[in-house]
Design a protein around this motif. Structure first.
Motif, PDB file in Angstrom:
ATOM      1  N   ARG A  22     -35.046 -24.297  -2.037  1.00  0.00           N
ATOM      2  CA  ARG A  22     -33.792 -24.130  -2.772  1.00  0.00           C
ATOM      3  C   ARG A  22     -33.014 -22.952  -2.190  1.00  0.00           C
ATOM      4  NH1 ARG A  22     -33.648 -25.336  -8.993  1.00  0.00           N
ATOM      5  NH2 ARG A  22     -33.336 -27.542  -8.671  1.00  0.00           N
TER       6      ARG A  22
ATOM      7  N   LEU B  28     -30.551 -23.707  -9.768  1.00  0.00           N
ATOM      8  CA  LEU B  28     -30.299 -25.113 -10.144  1.00  0.00           C
ATOM      9  C   LEU B  28     -28.815 -25.441  -9.980  1.00  0.00           C
ATOM     10  CD1 LEU B  28     -31.439 -26.332 -13.687  1.00  0.00           C
ATOM     11  CD2 LEU B  28     -29.084 -26.465 -13.024  1.00  0.00           C
ATOM     12  N   ASN B  31     -27.597 -25.012  -6.138  1.00  0.00           N
ATOM     13  CA  ASN B  31     -28.085 -26.065  -5.239  1.00  0.00           C
ATOM     14  C   ASN B  31     -27.467 -27.423  -5.536  1.00  0.00           C
ATOM     15  OD1 ASN B  31     -30.439 -25.226  -3.261  1.00  0.00           O
ATOM     16  ND2 ASN B  31     -30.501 -23.914  -5.043  1.00  0.00           N
ATOM     17  N   THR B  32     -27.264 -27.721  -6.813  1.00  0.00           N
ATOM     18  CA  THR B  32     -26.628 -28.998  -7.160  1.00  0.00           C
ATOM     19  C   THR B  32     -25.194 -29.010  -6.629  1.00  0.00           C
ATOM     20  OG1 THR B  32     -27.935 -29.025  -9.162  1.00  0.00           O
ATOM     21  CG2 THR B  32     -26.117 -30.565  -9.078  1.00  0.00           C
ATOM     22  N   SER B  35     -25.117 -29.331  -2.824  1.00  0.00           N
ATOM     23  CA  SER B  35     -25.401 -30.681  -2.318  1.00  0.00           C
ATOM     24  C   SER B  35     -24.218 -31.614  -2.517  1.00  0.00           C
ATOM     25  CB  SER B  35     -26.620 -31.275  -3.024  1.00  0.00           C
ATOM     26  OG  SER B  35     -27.732 -30.463  -2.795  1.00  0.00           O
ATOM     27  N   TYR B  72     -26.643 -28.944 -15.918  1.00  0.00           N
ATOM     28  CA  TYR B  72     -26.496 -29.896 -14.804  1.00  0.00           C
ATOM     29  C   TYR B  72     -25.203 -30.699 -14.961  1.00  0.00           C
ATOM     30  CZ  TYR B  72     -30.942 -29.900 -12.176  1.00  0.00           C
ATOM     31  OH  TYR B  72     -31.981 -29.597 -11.345  1.00  0.00           O
ATOM     32  N   LEU B 143     -29.232 -35.918  -7.228  1.00  0.00           N
ATOM     33  CA  LEU B 143     -30.078 -35.379  -8.297  1.00  0.00           C
ATOM     34  C   LEU B 143     -31.528 -35.836  -8.142  1.00  0.00           C
ATOM     35  CD1 LEU B 143     -27.712 -35.743 -11.411  1.00  0.00           C
ATOM     36  CD2 LEU B 143     -28.276 -33.652 -10.167  1.00  0.00           C
ATOM     37  N   GLU B 147     -32.587 -32.740  -5.844  1.00  0.00           N
ATOM     38  CA  GLU B 147     -32.991 -31.891  -6.969  1.00  0.00           C
ATOM     39  C   GLU B 147     -34.354 -32.307  -7.540  1.00  0.00           C
ATOM     40  OE1 GLU B 147     -31.609 -29.032  -8.627  1.00  0.00           O
ATOM     41  OE2 GLU B 147     -30.799 -29.032  -6.594  1.00  0.00           O
TER      42      GLU B 147
END
Lengths: 110, 188
Positions: A22, B28, B31-32, B35, B72, B143, B147
């Motif tokens: 990450r 979280l 990174n989401t 991407s 999210y 996701l 993820e």
């Protein structure tokens, strides 16, 4: 490239994110969030002036004003013509442009 | 931090709860966003905006869904909004197109900072292909594959049925395979 090799390459590409770590956001995230939250919110007038000063909006506004001027100018010309026509009509109706056959202003002798 | 404890702290007006949420979920969110938008700078901006929205709406959070699901969802929406805005800016503006001296921007290869060195090139190809998928398929694929979320979690985030997520994943994989095959065949 043969089909088997191509299929393997595609599968490897689809799985290329497996085992990825990450990523970390830049440090002092909380400080930056607080700074963004405390940033002064521009007033309604400031937002309007900022919006109007955009080149695209300014150009459109100027073009609109020019078109509006042209429309008003041409409309005025038409109304002037109509007024002249009305005046001419009235003058004709009262025979103002015709020389009178009843009186001869230059010869005042009876 | 478990959910009931968190809700208690929110209800009690604990000022440190927001800091804890940021610390626990920043990766979280980042990174989401990374991407989806494939730009570190944009992902940073989205991360900040997501937490500002979380802060502003924290009082209203009553735990109907998991906190991570809620975060999210905000992240995905913010990332897609930014993408839409950028696309509009890029396409819009006739004057900009007429007076533009620079040629149209070519999509730049995105290198995810967390990818193993051996996979860097393939991951960049994957991200390039992902950009060409419809947004719902892209979000579902991101996701799940990036993820590591389950279909159930994705269905809650996307507020859709489990069946719909399965369908999106099948279509995303088929679409990606086709795009990647075309790409590799054109490289020969």
């Amino acid at each position: 490239m043969n089909k088997t090799k191509l299929a393997t390459l595609v599968e490897e590409t689809l799985d290329s994110m497996n085992g990825a770590q990450r990523a970390e956001p830049a440090p002092y995230l909380l400080t930056r969030i607080n700074a963004k939250m405390n940033r002064e919110i521009p007033s309604a007038w400031e937002r309007i002036s900022l919006y109007l000063s955009r080149p695209g909006i300014a150009i459109v506004a100027v073009a609109f004003l020019i078109i509006l001027n042209l429309v008003i100018y041409s409309f005025n010309n038409t109304t002037t013509d109509i007024n002249l026509q009305n005046l001419q009509g009235a003058a004709d109706e009262y025979s103002m442009n015709n020389s009178s056959s009843l009186f001869d202003l230059e010869n005042i002798q009876p | 931090m478990n959910q009931p404890e968190l809700i208690d702290r929110i209800k009690n007006g604990d000022p440190s709860v927001f800091n804890d949420i940021v610390e626990q979920t920043k990766k979280l969110v980042y990174n989401t966003a990374l991407s989806i938008v494939q730009s570190e700078e944009d992902a940073e901006d989205i991360t900040q905006d997501v937490f500002i929205e979380v802060y502003e709406n924290l009082d209203g959070f009553r735990g109907a869904s998991q906190l991570s699901t809620w975060i999210y969802r905000i992240t995905v929406n913010k990332a897609l909004d930014l993408e839409k805005k950028k696309k509009r800016q890029k396409n819009g503006g006739l004057l900009k197109q007429i007076f533009s001296i620079k040629p149209a921007d070519e999509p730049v290869n995105f290198n995810h900072p967390g990818v193993l060195l051996d996979n860097k090139e393939k991951a960049a190809t994957l991200f390039k292909a992902l950009k060409k998928l419809p947004k719902n398929q892209r979000v579902a694929f991101t996701l799940h594959k990036i993820e590591g979320l389950s279909y159930q979690e994705i269905s809650e985030i996307m507020e859709t049925s489990l069946y719909a997520v399965e369908s999106l994943m099948v279509r995303a994989k088929t679409g990606l395979k086709k795009l990647l095959e075309n790409y590799y065949q054109s490289q020969v």
